[in-house]
Design an enzyme around this catalytic site. Structure first.
Site, PDB file in Angstrom:
ATOM      1  N   ARG A   1     -24.159 -45.020  60.742  1.00  0.00           N
ATOM      2  CA  ARG A   1     -23.928 -44.518  62.108  1.00  0.00           C
ATOM      3  C   ARG A   1     -23.462 -43.068  62.102  1.00  0.00           C
ATOM      4  O   ARG A   1     -23.949 -42.257  62.898  1.00  0.00           O
ATOM      5  CB  ARG A   1     -22.911 -45.391  62.840  1.00  0.00           C
ATOM      6  CG  ARG A   1     -23.428 -46.798  63.128  1.00  0.00           C
ATOM      7  CD  ARG A   1     -22.351 -47.682  63.704  1.00  0.00           C
ATOM      8  NE  ARG A   1     -21.251 -47.775  62.737  1.00  0.00           N
ATOM      9  CZ  ARG A   1     -19.994 -48.048  63.045  1.00  0.00           C
ATOM     10  NH1 ARG A   1     -19.642 -48.266  64.296  1.00  0.00           N
ATOM     11  NH2 ARG A   1     -19.064 -48.123  62.117  1.00  0.00           N
TER      12      ARG A   1
ATOM     13  N   ASN B   1     -23.127 -50.835  65.724  1.00  0.00           N
ATOM     14  CA  ASN B   1     -23.406 -51.989  64.880  1.00  0.00           C
ATOM     15  C   ASN B   1     -23.524 -53.215  65.764  1.00  0.00           C
ATOM     16  O   ASN B   1     -22.795 -53.353  66.747  1.00  0.00           O
ATOM     17  CB  ASN B   1     -22.278 -52.217  63.871  1.00  0.00           C
ATOM     18  CG  ASN B   1     -22.310 -51.248  62.716  1.00  0.00           C
ATOM     19  OD1 ASN B   1     -23.321 -50.616  62.441  1.00  0.00           O
ATOM     20  ND2 ASN B   1     -21.193 -51.125  62.026  1.00  0.00           N
TER      21      ASN B   1
END
Length: 93
Positions: A20, A38
């Site tokens: 990320r 997520n």
């Protein structure tokens, strides 16, 4: 300025490897706005908007894995008809 937007789901070794944050750095460098998070099923969900050429570069880097620790095994994308008004690129979950 024309903007496109996509909804993306990636699976593989994409959680716990800095996916990320590496993706956020790429987005920031390419002036891509959106969100990344997520998911409980082990995937990563991305919404991204930007100019077509920059969005294509972003997608290519996400598909390849944004850092050496990530490994994308499956990639799915859908265009978003309405381009959301994101403010920057945010890691939301």
């Amino acid at each position: 300025m024309v903007k496109l937007a996509k909804q993306i789901v990636v699976r593989g070794r994409v959680q716990g490897v800095g996916f990320r944050w590496a993706t956020k750095m790429i987005a920031d460098n390419l002036d891509i706005s959106g969100t990344i998070e997520n998911r409980s099923d082990g995937s990563v969900f991305i919404q991204a908007a930007g100019e077509p050429l920059n969005l294509a570069k972003f997608v290519a880097k996400v598909k390849a894995g944004p850092n050496p620790y990530a490994n994308v095994s499956t990639y799915e994308e859908q265009p978003l008809e309405d381009v959301p008004n994101f403010r920057g690129f945010q890691v939301t979950g």
